[in-house]
Design a protein around this motif. Structure first.
Motif, PDB file in Angstrom:
ATOM      1  N   UNK A 104       0.843  -1.198   0.000  1.00 38.68           N
ATOM      2  CA  UNK A 104       0.000   0.000   0.000  1.00 38.68           C
ATOM      3  C   UNK A 104       0.878   1.247   0.000  1.00 38.68           C
ATOM      4  N   UNK A 105       0.286   2.336  -0.389  1.00 41.57           N
ATOM      5  CA  UNK A 105       0.966   3.621  -0.351  1.00 41.57           C
ATOM      6  C   UNK A 105       0.919   4.151   1.080  1.00 41.57           C
ATOM      7  N   UNK A 118      11.188  13.226   3.368  1.00 43.29           N
ATOM      8  CA  UNK A 118      12.460  13.951   3.434  1.00 43.29           C
ATOM      9  C   UNK A 118      13.595  13.123   2.844  1.00 43.29           C
ATOM     10  N   UNK A 119      13.401  11.800   2.805  1.00 38.00           N
ATOM     11  CA  UNK A 119      14.481  10.918   2.365  1.00 38.00           C
ATOM     12  C   UNK A 119      14.128  10.041   1.167  1.00 38.00           C
ATOM     13  N   UNK A 120      12.860   9.962   0.810  1.00 38.54           N
ATOM     14  CA  UNK A 120      12.468   9.078  -0.289  1.00 38.54           C
ATOM     15  C   UNK A 120      11.323   9.687  -1.091  1.00 38.54           C
ATOM     16  N   UNK A 121      11.348   9.456  -2.389  1.00 39.88           N
ATOM     17  CA  UNK A 121      10.267   9.953  -3.248  1.00 39.88           C
ATOM     18  C   UNK A 121       9.072   9.010  -3.219  1.00 39.88           C
ATOM     19  N   UNK A 122       9.336   7.714  -3.057  1.00 37.52           N
ATOM     20  CA  UNK A 122       8.280   6.701  -3.003  1.00 37.52           C
ATOM     21  C   UNK A 122       8.382   5.994  -1.663  1.00 37.52           C
ATOM     22  N   UNK A 123       7.238   5.832  -1.006  1.00 39.78           N
ATOM     23  CA  UNK A 123       7.230   5.104   0.260  1.00 39.78           C
ATOM     24  C   UNK A 123       5.995   4.223   0.307  1.00 39.78           C
ATOM     25  N   UNK A 124       6.199   2.963  -0.023  1.00 41.68           N
ATOM     26  CA  UNK A 124       5.140   1.975   0.057  1.00 41.68           C
ATOM     27  C   UNK A 124       5.416   1.081   1.255  1.00 41.68           C
TER      28      UNK A 124
END
Length: 91
Positions: free
Chosen positions: A43-44, A51-57
């Motif tokens: 899931x999203x 602050x550290x990642x463009x994508x976080x699933x």
């Protein structure tokens, strides 16, 4: 220590927690899936570490359990997802 969330996302997260929504039910169980497996779904993250990642699933079990309650099938599939799908699809 650096913040993992931007100030805006952190404030949004804190308002969500303060609203009491998580006290009523699990906020993850009803989230739409990006990808589904037999025992797990991806899931999203509504409150990403932006602050550290463009994508976080997030990988979460379809069954509402804590880690110690996972059965062998769930554990094995999680290992397969991490070693296969995650390594192929994510940095």
């Amino acid at each position: 220590m650096a913040q993992l969330r931007t100030k805006e996302t952190h404030e949004k997260y804190m308002k969500f927690i303060e609203s009491g929504f998580l006290a009523e039910k699990c906020g993850l169980c009803d989230d739409n899936s990006i990808k589904e497996f037999n025992y797990w779904k991806i899931i999203d993250n509504l409150f990403p570490y932006d602050s550290v990642a463009k994508v976080h699933h997030m990988i979460i079990p379809k069954r509402h359990v804590v880690e110690d309650e996972l059965n062998e099938e769930e554990k094995n599939e999680l290992k397969e997802i991490k070693m296969g799908y995650i390594n192929q699809e994510y940095d």
